[in-house]
Design an enzyme around this catalytic site. Sequence first.
Site, PDB file in Angstrom:
ATOM      1  N   CYS A 194      74.594   7.423   9.146  1.00 38.11           N
ATOM      2  CA  CYS A 194      74.477   9.505   9.561  1.00 38.11           C
ATOM      3  C   CYS A 194      73.063   9.515  10.384  1.00 38.11           C
ATOM      4  O   CYS A 194      73.394   9.002  11.470  1.00 38.11           O
ATOM      5  CB  CYS A 194      73.606  10.319   8.257  1.00 38.11           C
ATOM      6  SG  CYS A 194      74.178  11.853   8.417  1.00 38.11           S
ATOM      7  N   ILE A 195      71.446  10.559   9.698  1.00 32.63           N
ATOM      8  CA  ILE A 195      70.515  10.618  10.444  1.00 32.63           C
ATOM      9  C   ILE A 195      69.269   9.215  10.281  1.00 32.63           C
ATOM     10  O   ILE A 195      68.426   8.868  11.334  1.00 32.63           O
ATOM     11  CB  ILE A 195      70.080  12.049  10.906  1.00 32.63           C
ATOM     12  CG1 ILE A 195      68.882  12.036  11.399  1.00 32.63           C
ATOM     13  CG2 ILE A 195      69.411  11.837   9.041  1.00 32.63           C
ATOM     14  CD1 ILE A 195      69.668  11.516  12.898  1.00 32.63           C
TER      15      ILE A 195
END
Length: 218
Positions: free
Chosen positions: A136-137
């Site tokens: 994800c991030i």
Amino acid sequence: MAKKIGVLLSGCGVFDGAEIHEAVLTLLFLDRAGASVVCMAPDMDQLHVINHLTQKEMDEKRNVLVESARIARGEIQDVASIGTDDIDALIIPGGFGAAKNLSDFAVNGPDATVHPDVARLLSEMADRAKPIGAVCIAPATLVCALGKKSPQVTIGNDMGTAAAIETMGGAHTVCSVDDICVDEKNRIITTPAYMLGPGIKDVAMGIEKLVDKVLSLC
């Protein structure tokens, strides 16, 4: 002998900590593969606490290690106590905590700094060519720590975040939710997960591939 895989958590909850679906899927796929899991998190206050019902900030403090222990069912260590001899690879689930607590990327973008113990462990893992996975991030924090190695990563297709990653020294690759980006040189594996979504079945496909690839590189 079971491979020992570190899972670096950043709290408990998508808006201020580790994304719970991503963290649990990581733990599930590692367990299914017969790996031994070492959960860890920094012993620090969260940047802030978000009410996940209203998505508004709350006037309270919570500790990242204490909150991460919820996901780890109490079996967790302070990342400050973990060295490269303790694990064969490291995986970082996403959630805003990865960019608010493990680093301040969510606040400072390409001018971000990484939590000192997280930066140390990532640097040591990279120097010893031990595999690192980021979901994800989390790749933004990874690049913030390892930008000098020009890591190739993905956060899906968000051009603003991709531009910040390239400003920090990374190379961004557009990637679908069910796939992974593999940096063979630096032994870094990333997948977009909830940067793209939309649902848990979708993010599970990329996370399972990431876990399998990390284990294959150990």
